[in-house]
Design an enzyme around this catalytic site. Structure first.
Site, PDB file in Angstrom:
ATOM      1  N   ALA A  92       0.278   0.133   2.816  1.00  0.00           N
ATOM      2  CA  ALA A  92       0.985   0.693   3.966  1.00  0.00           C
ATOM      3  C   ALA A  92       1.180  -0.382   5.028  1.00  0.00           C
ATOM      4  O   ALA A  92       0.404  -1.335   5.132  1.00  0.00           O
ATOM      5  CB  ALA A  92       0.206   1.871   4.535  1.00  0.00           C
ATOM      6  N   GLY A 107      -1.690   1.505  -0.526  1.00  0.00           N
ATOM      7  CA  GLY A 107      -0.474   2.228  -0.877  1.00  0.00           C
ATOM      8  C   GLY A 107       0.313   1.556  -1.976  1.00  0.00           C
ATOM      9  O   GLY A 107       1.048   2.219  -2.721  1.00  0.00           O
ATOM     10  N   GLU A 135      -1.196   2.888  -5.011  1.00  0.00           N
ATOM     11  CA  GLU A 135      -0.852   4.309  -5.107  1.00  0.00           C
ATOM     12  C   GLU A 135       0.583   4.478  -5.608  1.00  0.00           C
ATOM     13  O   GLU A 135       0.866   5.364  -6.423  1.00  0.00           O
ATOM     14  CB  GLU A 135      -1.028   4.985  -3.749  1.00  0.00           C
ATOM     15  CG  GLU A 135      -2.495   5.113  -3.356  1.00  0.00           C
ATOM     16  CD  GLU A 135      -2.685   5.711  -1.980  1.00  0.00           C
ATOM     17  OE1 GLU A 135      -3.324   6.760  -1.874  1.00  0.00           O
ATOM     18  OE2 GLU A 135      -2.170   5.120  -1.008  1.00  0.00           O
ATOM     19  N   GLU A 162      -8.874   1.050   1.567  1.00  0.00           N
ATOM     20  CA  GLU A 162      -8.668   1.724   2.845  1.00  0.00           C
ATOM     21  C   GLU A 162      -9.943   1.965   3.642  1.00  0.00           C
ATOM     22  O   GLU A 162      -9.914   2.010   4.879  1.00  0.00           O
ATOM     23  CB  GLU A 162      -7.943   3.052   2.626  1.00  0.00           C
ATOM     24  CG  GLU A 162      -6.457   2.934   2.343  1.00  0.00           C
ATOM     25  CD  GLU A 162      -6.143   2.710   0.872  1.00  0.00           C
ATOM     26  OE1 GLU A 162      -4.967   2.823   0.489  1.00  0.00           O
ATOM     27  OE2 GLU A 162      -7.087   2.424   0.091  1.00  0.00           O
TER      28      GLU A 162
END
Length: 687
Positions: A62, A103, A106, A126
């Protein structure tokens, strides 16, 4: 603006993430991916889709800069991008090189297949930012590689390389070379498959771990304890709930954590450390070999830090006995690491082979970087630098490991002050990550740049500072210790002060820290500065009296506490209480009850006020550099973000009001820093 580009390789669509430096999954990237997937699915000429990253890697995750902003929740969200991938009847392949973190991984888990280079780095880190994965990682990873393996990776922010990812089943195959070529080549092997695997459609993973035990094992003092517990909860949900419900639970935990002060503090440090480590300019001097002057505890640790990073290191001592002791300590430190399973015997042999001992100063003549690590006395250091000036080759960087002495005075002992710089390592130097890089008045720009870069090469977090008494860390420590000593005289006990600061979150209390560092070191500095100390200001004689009795801390088994031989457990000592009471009587101080709140306020606000002065004087480049120094070097709780961030979280107006109250009660030491007063007057929220 889009930061994901669409290409075609015959019947394979290629979506390239293009958002330097790490292809963060910001709002424009997500938009480009969603539009690209939609376009590829709708095009009858496209039979497969490859996702790849341009530049350094697939995706670093992210875009953390967008957290707590509207862009973070702009549609399409990552889960909508992944849903579009999962609904595609055409195979979607993530071709991973460099990194797929957070992310980024992911996103890859949402694809039907994953192919990797053997040296790629994959993980869900994270929790290091006080968060849990928010894009389905806690739900899909257990379904793919099993609960135990997934929980280990997520809770502890572990990463695996591409080869290990294939072995775990996290990736389907490895490739060499260009990621687009690798992805397209793999895509052609699955074009005719009747269906393609979708992790999210698998049944909940079978529970393989004791989740209650995992939660109980989380250290309450861990900087990310709440995030770790949240990660355990989310992985447990993956064993109990359908994917949609598990994703909702995961997102709820993420949203709770992302708004909390702990995550904001850890994210602040994440960016602060990266800003601090940037070299100010492009200049560079090649460093292929290093020499260390002094084989004591600090010199040996410095030698290990460079040997660990692959540099050949020459270690100089004047006499054989201290040289032998230094080498024995280095070997013992490596053996301790090996006994913990973190090093093999072959690795120890390789690292020791890089360290060359010598009793001859000319043996350091060809080193590109020479670091002095001798006793902290100016005459001794100046004498060493005069020798180095005579023997070292032109262009060699001459560094001193001084913790507080004037770099410019040391440089003046040479004919090349432009080559002299301070590299203040923290003990143990082979472990502690902080490095204060101290630029002198005449230090050349390329010497500064090289020093900053070499620090990151050996795994340190450098902070560039200017010359002043104690630089950043020890200058601030002076006020911190001063208030602890004053509080002792006023009625607090050593254990009360240390307990209050540990409960605040410090790694150890100020008096335990003093005993660990060695009371004699700070005593020498006080004696050196005594002629310039204003006589009208209050001065605590407590630490001096303790030192006068030969109590130098753990090294003598007695300091502010006493210690059993071979045991570092501090034991309260009535003899110290007698010293404190005597000093209070001589100073005319009537002792009283001291509250925990007063202890914390006076110790922490002393750090903040001095930190603000350091920022204003330009000793550091930015306020966040002070936070990096104090978290990485002095045990300030990372989950509070450092002293300057803590002031911001508390409120600068509230912080200033408390300092003014202390000024009224205790006098000149508490004169508010002008920068803090201006910031409050201007309505600013940070320094």
């Amino acid at each position: 603006m889009t930061t994901a580009t669409y290409q075609r390789r015959s019947d394979v669509a290629v979506l390239l993430l293009d958002n330097p430096p790490v292809n963060g999954l910001g709002d424009t990237v997500r938009k480009g991916l969603f539009e690209g997937i939609t376009r590829a699915v709708a095009d009858p000429a496209v039979r497969a889709v490859v996702l790849a990253g341009r530049g350094r890697g697939f995706s670093g995750g992210a875009d953390v800069r967008q957290f707590n902003t509207p862009a973070a929740n702009a549609e399409p969200m990552l889960h909508q991008v992944i849903a579009a991938i999962e609904e595609s009847a055409k195979p979607v392949i993530a071709a991973i090189h460099g990194m797929a973190l957070g992310g980024g991984l992911e996103l890859a888990l949402g694809c039907h297949y994953r192919v990797v280079t053997a040296d790629a780095t994959l993980g869900l880190p994270e929790v290091n930012l006080g968060l849990v994965p928010g894009g389905g990682g806690t739900q899909r990873l257990p379904r793919l590689i099993g609960v135990a393996a997934a929980l280990d990776l997520i809770q502890h922010a572990r990463t695996v390389n591409g080869a290990k990812a294939v072995a775990l089943g996290l990736a389907d195959a490895a490739f060499d070379g260009d990621p687009v070529d690798g992805g397209v080549e793999f895509a052609r092997t699955v074009l005719d498959a009747p269906s393609h695997p979708v992790i999210g459609r698998r049944a909940p993973a079978a529970a393989e771990v004791d989740f209650a035990a995992a939660r109980a094992a989380v250290s309450p003092r861990a900087r990310n304890a709440d995030a770790q517990r949240g990660a355990i909860d989310c992985v447990e949900h993956a064993t109990e709930l359908p994917l949609t419900d598990g994703l909702d639970r995961e997102r709820a935990v993420f949203e709770r954590l992302v708004g909390e002060p702990t995550s904001k503090a850890l994210r602040h440090l994440f960016f602060a450390e990266r800003k601090a480590a940037k070299a100010p300019g492009p200049g560079n001097r090649p460093v292929k070999s290093v020499a260390v002057i002094g084989a004591g505890t600090m010199g040996g640790g410095i030698a290990m830090a460079f040997a660990n990073a692959g540099y050949p290191v020459t270690v100089f001592e004047r006499e054989q006995a201290p040289l032998d002791r230094g080498l024995a300590l280095i070997r013992r430190n490596y053996e301790i690491t090996a006994n913990k399973g973190k090093l093999s015997q072959d690795e120890i042999t390789q690292r020791l082979a890089r360290i060359k001992p010598t009793l001859e100063m000319p043996d350091v003549a060809d080193a590109d970087l020479v670091i002095e690590a001798v006793f902290e006395e100016m005459p001794i250091k100046k004498a060493v630098f005069q020798q180095l000036d005579a023997v070292c080759k032109p262009g060699a960087i001459l560094a001193t490991n001084t913790s507080r002495l004037d770099i410019d005075e040391i440089a003046a002992a040479t004919s090349r002050p432009q080559d002299v710089i301070g590299l203040h390592f923290f003990s143990p130097a082979n472990v502690m990550r902080l490095l204060e890089v101290v630029r002198g008045a005449r230090t050349a720009d390329e010497v500064i740049d090289t020093s900053m870069r070499i620090a990151t090469d050996i795994g340190k977090i450098p902070v560039l500072v200017k010359v002043c008494e104690g630089f950043v860390g020890n200058r601030m420590l002076t006020g911190y210790w001063r208030e602890a000593w004053f509080l002792l005289e006023e009625g607090a006990s050593p254990q009360q002060i240390d307990r209050a600061m540990k409960d605040f979150g410090m790694a150890m209390g100020p008096l335990t820290m003093s005993d660990l560092v060695g009371l004699d070191i700070n005593w020498a500095a006080r004696k050196r500065l005594a002629p310039t100390r204003p006589k009208h200001l209050r001065y605590s004689a407590v630490p001096d009296r303790i030192c006068e009795q030969g109590r130098f801390g753990q090294k003598t088994n007695a300091g502010f506490y006493r210690y059993e031989p071979g045991d570092r457990t501090p034991i309260p000592d009535p003899a110290v209480e007698e010293i404190i009471e005597q000093c209070a009587r001589e100073a005319g101080i009537e002792r009283r009850e001291i509250s925990t709140e007063e202890i914390v306020d006076r110790c922490v606000l002393a750090l903040i006020n001095e930190g603000a002065r350091i920022v204003e004087e330009g000793i550091v480049q930015r306020a966040s550099d002070v936070d990096v120094v104090y978290v990485q070097g002095y045990g300030f709780p990372a989950w509070r973000g450092g002293p300057m961030h803590h002031a911001r979280t508390t409120g600068l107006d509230i912080t200033l009001a408390k300092i003014k109250a202390l000024h009224a009660a205790h006098g000149e030491f508490w004169t508010p820093a002008p920068l803090l007063e201006r910031a409050v007057a201007e309505g600013r929220t940070s320094l």
